[in-house]
Design a protein around this motif. Structure first.
Motif, PDB file in Angstrom:
ATOM      1  N   PHE A  54     -16.760  -2.082  -1.531  1.00 42.94           N
ATOM      2  CA  PHE A  54     -16.201  -2.124  -2.886  1.00 42.94           C
ATOM      3  C   PHE A  54     -17.133  -2.833  -3.864  1.00 42.94           C
ATOM      4  N   LEU A  72      -5.009  -6.249   3.149  1.00 43.27           N
ATOM      5  CA  LEU A  72      -5.560  -5.314   2.180  1.00 43.27           C
ATOM      6  C   LEU A  72      -6.769  -5.941   1.497  1.00 43.27           C
ATOM      7  N   VAL A  89      -5.012   0.476  -8.014  1.00 43.63           N
ATOM      8  CA  VAL A  89      -6.296  -0.084  -7.608  1.00 43.63           C
ATOM      9  C   VAL A  89      -6.683   0.488  -6.232  1.00 43.63           C
ATOM     10  N   SER A  96       0.828  -1.205   0.000  1.00 44.43           N
ATOM     11  CA  SER A  96       0.000   0.000   0.000  1.00 44.43           C
ATOM     12  C   SER A  96       0.864   1.256   0.000  1.00 44.43           C
ATOM     13  N   VAL A 100      -2.042  -3.142  -9.843  1.00 45.57           N
ATOM     14  CA  VAL A 100      -2.749  -3.848  -8.766  1.00 45.57           C
ATOM     15  C   VAL A 100      -1.795  -4.365  -7.697  1.00 45.57           C
ATOM     16  N   GLN A 120      -9.164  -5.371  -1.777  1.00 45.17           N
ATOM     17  CA  GLN A 120      -9.197  -4.657  -3.059  1.00 45.17           C
ATOM     18  C   GLN A 120     -10.278  -5.253  -3.944  1.00 45.17           C
ATOM     19  N   GLU A 175      -8.067   0.398  -2.370  1.00 40.07           N
ATOM     20  CA  GLU A 175      -7.884  -0.661  -1.374  1.00 40.07           C
ATOM     21  C   GLU A 175      -8.145  -0.101   0.023  1.00 40.07           C
TER      22      GLU A 175
END
Length: 716
Positions: free
Chosen positions: A534, A590, A516, A502, A705, A592, A518
């Protein structure tokens, strides 16, 4: 990165490479000694030559040529060059005496210095380096076979060197770190190639390959520079010499030997392992306008072609053949090397048909058939029709059979090359390598000889790329990312040697790299809440500075489509990672959104110890390990360079869409490569490696990503 010392100027090297007065220091009385052989080689040089030999001085009649003296002190003042042909243990004393006498340059034959790897021998070589530095006497060697200059009239060597051709159609200046291989290449003069110089370097205690290339850049009788290169402690100096040659309008063609990839296996990231030493050298050469050839056998052929070809006026290549099979071979090799063979216009095709029988072909490659035996004008007329078209910048003719009538056909093309100002490449398919016509073609200023279709097409491809680089020399290097973005890493660098995913993506996003979205969570319930926010499906990844390779630790769960699946995945990740790395600090997990992957790329780079920051782009996914389809450049790159990198990928067509998948936005991909390169250039002092893997093409858009940034250790 800056070079350790500036290149020697032509005035400093002229006494060494183009001397008019020469002293040969030899303590041997044997007729076949290195000194005696050198004196024999210099008999017709036109230079004033003295022999320094205490054993022979008293026995030699006055007025002999060369004059034999007992001591260096007996030389007249301001001798240009001394050839030191004495045993190693006497070299330093002789060289010091030459320096005191004011000799301006010295060539040292003796071996047994740093090449042995022994410390005491390295010290002997360092003493010569220091003598050169203090006295200003330029030294070539030790462990040097010598040089040929003035188109071979000056033969400062003990070897039985070949006569260099006197033709001025393609005067090649050859620089070789290997003396034996340098003379092997120079034997090409025996079948028609013309050399202005053959310069070898040996151990290069003072004058090195970079100085020699720079000298040839200013030499009026040299049209192109060929270089057999092993390596050097400061290759930046060779790049500087290459840029000097480019400014002088002289192409530099290099074949690098010693291309092993040892030392690259410890790379942390995929991009780090892809940026191996050979790849980085090629990128560095390209940055300086230096053309690299892969094969030893291609070096002189390619250099001679560049000497004759000038700058390309079109990337289109025409091909004529007297054999249908030869035409097919041309098409195959052109496709392999990405050399375009555009079809002729209607007007040109009509001209071709007027000279070709109906069972021939007026397409490109054009088959004029064996009917040239009864209509010999058809070959030059078809060549003229194609080369008069702006579509074509060069012509390739595969020559299948070496015999006198074939020689006449080849030479009939010379006037076409002269009229159009475009090169004609005659590819020798006959296995009678020096059969009738070979020397005549090489002596022609408008015909280029190749003994391999592969090498011909590789040379044409390199020529086109060289022309493109020349046309972009004045290109404005506009930065894409905000210079203030460099502060993003400074704020995060304290977090450890390897930044978490991150944090890495946060830094890249500051440079404008699309990433992306997250959320970092520390519980299964928080993971489920983030997933609901999300929308499904989602991906879960462990975040830990101590676990850079998350998949190997069981730290990644994909395609999760419910809150229950997310909660179970969170618990599974924590259990697996703690078992794999029990002492790792875990920040959390994380969450995503799972991104559709139409195509995966890999973008990143590493800091090369010799050339500084490099940027890499390649195909990702299974292609990373399977094909290693990647391109390396020195960072930063321009937008045009980034497009070039993408176009050089073997799988480039995948970016245009494959089996119904949307095409990538090439401008967006290229911009991402530029932004990553700017990050690497900004932080070359503290970043070891960067890995954006994968950079996903999703519905035509580009998005990172995953990312990894490895910082240099404090003691590096």
């Amino acid at each position: 990165m800056t070079s350790s010392r500036s290149l020697y100027g032509a005035a400093e090297l002229w006494p060494l490479i183009q001397p008019r007065s020469i002293a040969i220091v030899d303590f041997s009385s044997k007729p076949g000694s290195f000194g005696a052989r050198t004196a024999q080689n210099l008999l017709d040089s036109g230079a004033q030559v003295w022999m320094i030999n205490p054993k022979l001085a008293a026995k030699t009649a006055p007025g002999c040529s060369p004059a034999v003296l007992a001591h260096i002190d007996l030389l007249p003042e301001a001798v240009d060059c001394a050839v030191i042909a004495v045993p190693r243990d006497a070299v330093h004393e002789v060289a010091s005496a030459c320096a005191r006498k004011g000799v301006r340059g010295a060539i040292v034959y003796a071996s047994g210095y740093a090449e042995t790897g022994q410390a005491e021998h390295r010290i002997l070589q360092e003493q010569l380096t220091e003598l050169s530095r203090q006295s200003g006497m330029r030294i070539l060697g030790p462990n040097c076979i010598g040089i040929l200059s003035d188109s071979g009239r000056l033969r400062l060597t003990f070897a039985e060197a070949p006569e260099l051709a006197q033709s001025r159609s393609s005067s090649i200046g050859l620089v070789s770190q290997s003396g034996g291989l340098g003379l092997a290449l120079a034997q090409a003069a025996r079948h028609g190639y013309a050399f202005s110089h053959v310069l070898t370097g040996g151990n290069s205690c003072d004058v090195d390959v970079a100085d020699q290339v720079a000298y040839l850049a200013d030499a009026p009788d040299c049209k192109v520079i060929a270089c057999l290169f092993e390596g050097m402690a400061d290759p930046q100096r060779l790049l500087e010499a290459g840029r000097r040659a480019a400014r002088a309008g002289k192409p530099v063609i290099v074949h690098k030997i010693a291309t092993g990839e040892e030392g690259m296996q410890a790379a942390m990231s995929h991009t780090g392992s892809l940026a191996g030493s050979a790849s980085v050298y090629r990128a560095a050469f390209e940055s300086a306008g230096i053309i690299e050839v892969d094969d030893f056998e291609a070096l002189i052929e390619t250099a001679a072609f560049f000497a004759k070809a000038g700058q390309p006026r079109s990337t289109g290549v025409a091909a004529l053949s007297t054999s249908g099979g030869g035409a097919i071979m041309v098409a195959d090799k052109a496709e392999l090397h990405q050399v375009p063979l555009p079809q002729p216009s209607a007007e040109v095709e009509a001209l071709l048909r007027s000279h070709i029988p109906e069972f021939g072909s007026s397409r490109n490659p054009c088959d004029v058939t064996a009917q040239i035996l009864t209509n010999p004008q058809s070959l030059p007329e078809c060549a003229r029709a194609m080369l008069n078209s702006d579509t074509y910048g060069a012509l390739v003719l595969p020559h299948p059979y070496a015999y006198p009538p074939g020689t006449q056909r080849l030479l009939a093309l010379e006037s076409v090359g002269r009229e159009t100002g475009k090169p004609i490449c005659c590819v020798w398919l006959s296995q009678w390598m020096d059969g009738p016509g070979a020397m005549e073609v090489e002596a022609s200023p408008h015909l280029a000889l190749f003994r391999s279709l592969d090498r011909c097409m590789a040379a044409l491809r390199a020529w086109h790329l060289y022309g493109q680089r020349l046309s972009r020399q004045a290109e404005q290097k506009t930065r894409l990312s905000d210079p203030a973005a460099a502060q993003a890493l400074a704020q995060e660098a304290h977090t450890g040697r390897t930044l978490t995913e991150s944090v890495s993506k946060h830094v890249l996003n500051a440079y404008g790299v699309p990433v992306v979205p997250e959320r970092l969570v520390q519980s299964a319930q928080a993971a489920a809440d983030a997933a609901e926010n999300f929308g499904y499906p989602v991906v879960l990844k462990v975040q830990s500075p101590d676990v850079p390779h998350k998949t190997e630790a069981g730290g990644v769960q994909l395609d999760l489509r419910s809150a229950k699946a997310v909660g179970e995945a969170y618990d599974a990740i924590m259990t697996s990672v703690r078992a794999h790395s029990p002492h790792a600090h875990i920040d959390g997990v994380l969450v995503q959104p799972m991104i559709r992957r139409d195509l995966e790329l890999i973008v990143g780079g590493r800091r090369d110890p010799q050339f500084g920051p490099t940027v890499v782009v390649g195909l990702g996914g299974v292609f990373v390990e399977l094909l290693k389809d990647s391109v390396v450049a020195l960072a930063p790159v321009t937008l045009a360079q980034a497009h070039d990198m993408l176009n050089q990928l073997r799988g480039r067509a995948l970016l245009d869409g494959f089996r119904g998948t949307p095409a990538a936005n090439l401008e967006e991909v290229a911009e991402t490569v530029v932004r990553v390169s700017e990050f690497l250039a900004d932080h070359s002092g503290i970043v070891d490696e960067l890995d954006v893997n994968p950079l996903v093409i999703s519905n035509g858009r580009t998005i990172a990503v995953d990312a990894l940034i490895a910082l240099r250790s404090p003691d590096a």
